[in-house]
Write an enzyme that holds these catalytic residues in place. Structure first.
Site, mmCIF file in Angstrom:
data_model
loop_
_atom_site.group_PDB
_atom_site.id
_atom_site.type_symbol
_atom_site.label_atom_id
_atom_site.label_comp_id
_atom_site.label_asym_id
_atom_site.label_seq_id
_atom_site.Cartn_x
_atom_site.Cartn_y
_atom_site.Cartn_z
ATOM 1 N N HIS A 165 0.838 -1.208 0.000
ATOM 2 C CA HIS A 165 0.000 0.000 0.000
ATOM 3 C C HIS A 165 0.869 1.251 0.000
ATOM 4 O O HIS A 165 1.673 1.451 0.915
ATOM 5 C CB HIS A 165 -0.894 -0.020 1.244
ATOM 6 C CG HIS A 165 -1.898 1.083 1.287
ATOM 7 N ND1 HIS A 165 -2.019 1.924 2.367
ATOM 8 C CD2 HIS A 165 -2.840 1.488 0.396
ATOM 9 C CE1 HIS A 165 -3.007 2.781 2.147
ATOM 10 N NE2 HIS A 165 -3.509 2.548 0.960
ATOM 11 N N GLU A 182 0.453 -0.689 -4.738
ATOM 12 C CA GLU A 182 -0.635 0.264 -4.977
ATOM 13 C C GLU A 182 -0.065 1.652 -4.718
ATOM 14 O O GLU A 182 0.790 1.825 -3.829
ATOM 15 C CB GLU A 182 -1.785 -0.019 -4.002
ATOM 16 C CG GLU A 182 -3.020 0.861 -4.194
ATOM 17 C CD GLU A 182 -3.079 2.095 -3.317
ATOM 18 O OE1 GLU A 182 -4.086 2.817 -3.366
ATOM 19 O OE2 GLU A 182 -2.096 2.400 -2.589
ATOM 20 N N ASP A 205 -1.156 6.218 -5.330
ATOM 21 C CA ASP A 205 -2.216 7.191 -5.632
ATOM 22 C C ASP A 205 -1.692 8.250 -6.600
ATOM 23 O O ASP A 205 -0.566 8.719 -6.449
ATOM 24 C CB ASP A 205 -2.647 7.887 -4.341
ATOM 25 C CG ASP A 205 -2.974 6.900 -3.248
ATOM 26 O OD1 ASP A 205 -3.984 6.201 -3.370
ATOM 27 O OD2 ASP A 205 -2.191 6.808 -2.273
ATOM 28 N N HIS A 210 -1.045 11.093 -2.145
ATOM 29 C CA HIS A 210 -2.343 10.672 -1.616
ATOM 30 C C HIS A 210 -3.291 11.830 -1.335
ATOM 31 O O HIS A 210 -4.436 11.831 -1.755
ATOM 32 C CB HIS A 210 -2.143 9.855 -0.335
ATOM 33 C CG HIS A 210 -3.433 9.386 0.261
ATOM 34 N ND1 HIS A 210 -4.173 10.149 1.142
ATOM 35 C CD2 HIS A 210 -4.141 8.245 0.075
ATOM 36 C CE1 HIS A 210 -5.273 9.496 1.479
ATOM 37 N NE2 HIS A 210 -5.280 8.332 0.850
ATOM 38 N N GLU A 219 -4.118 3.878 -8.297
ATOM 39 C CA GLU A 219 -5.357 4.513 -7.840
ATOM 40 C C GLU A 219 -5.447 5.939 -8.355
ATOM 41 O O GLU A 219 -4.574 6.776 -8.063
ATOM 42 C CB GLU A 219 -5.463 4.508 -6.304
ATOM 43 C CG GLU A 219 -6.810 5.096 -5.898
ATOM 44 C CD GLU A 219 -7.019 5.249 -4.392
ATOM 45 O OE1 GLU A 219 -6.296 4.615 -3.602
ATOM 46 O OE2 GLU A 219 -7.925 6.021 -4.032
#
Ligand code: G3P
Ligand code: MG
Length: 271
Positions: A29, A56, A58, A71, A131
């Protein structure tokens, strides 16, 4: 360690699922956010060093339209600068340190752009769940910019990327811009009409917060043929439980610890 979309750890009927093949059981993450500054190149390297096969991260847009790996809507929490990402040029954003806030040894890290991160993934052999994390009002523009970069830069030797978003407008724009790239619908809590929403946007995977997830919800998603990725799971016992319920994969800030725990408790997953 591979999570075939057709695997059912819970022992239910195997289902053939649309979506990217070869999803891993553990995804780092924001890289490995528990042990390195989130969404930096160092965090991706650490996830890889700890055994993750996928990460993952952002993606926002800078004020001048660059895809940046970040993020929050602002840079306040994760850099030594201040301000909204959407109000700063990429050149301005790059002046700030994105590592020292986490620990002194990470001083000098910068907010990456999607191109350089993609190049690193290629060098490391890391797959990714990208993401799309738009600032308010930038849902369509962020998705279009991300998909353009992925189409142009994604290394052919990696597994295809999986994009995801909480924002339906971003998912629709991603579908329209690059329908061949698989999309995942992100939910904090699984809504009753999750399937209708996923079908409406042609999503291949479901991504859901772990806190209120129930075994019945996991079973429903899996029996409907969707891979299910659960975030953010940092407790090994909780990861084991979710996998035994039938979750396809776990998104964790500490992928190394979760990989080790699952390999010990579910030997067949350590493949
Ligand atoms: O993609 C899973 C997870 O990252 C979604 O929540 O806020 O950590 O980006 P957040
Ligand atoms: Mg995220």
């Amino acid at each position: 360690m591979t999570a075939s979309p057709a695997r059912s750890v819970a022992g239910g009927a195997a289902v053939a699922a649309a979506g990217p093949p070869d999803l891993p059981v553990v995804i780092g993450h924001r890289g490995a956010a528990a042990v390195a500054p989130e969404n930096t190149l160092a965090s991706m390297r650490r996830a890889h060093a700890d055994g993750a096969r996928w990460v993952e991260f952002d993606v926002h847009l800078s004020g001048d339209g660059r895809c940046i790996v970040l993020h929050d809507d602002t840079i306040d929490r994760t850099t030594d600068g201040r301000g909204a990402a959407a109000a700063l040029s990429f050149e301005a954003l790059r002046r700030y340190d994105a590592g020292a806030w986490f620990a002194p040894q990470f001083a000098g890290e910068r907010i990456p752009d999607l191109e350089e991160l993609t190049a690193l993934l290629g060098a490391l052999g890391l797959g990714a769940n990208v993401e799309i994390k738009p600032s308010p009002g930038a849902e369509k523009a962020t998705a279009e910019a991300v998909m353009a970069v992925l189409r142009r830069c994604w290394p052919a030797h990696l597994p295809p990327p999986l994009v995801s978003s909480f924002a339906p407008l971003s998912l629709a724009a991603a579908r329209d811009a690059a329908p061949e790239i698989a999309r995942g619908y992100l939910f904090g809590q699984l809504p009753a009409d999750w399937r209708r929403r996923a079908e409406a946007l042609g999503c291949a995977t479901i991504h859901c917060g772990e806190r209120r997830l129930t075994p019945a919800q996991v079973a429903a998603v899996r029996e409907a043929g969707y891979p299910l990725l659960v975030y953010t799971v940092n407790d090994p016992a909780r990861a084991r439980e979710l996998i035994h319920w039938g979750a396809t994969g776990i998104i964790s800030d500490c992928p190394g610890a979760i990989i080790a725990a699952l390999a010990r408790s579910v030997p067949t997953l350590a493949e």
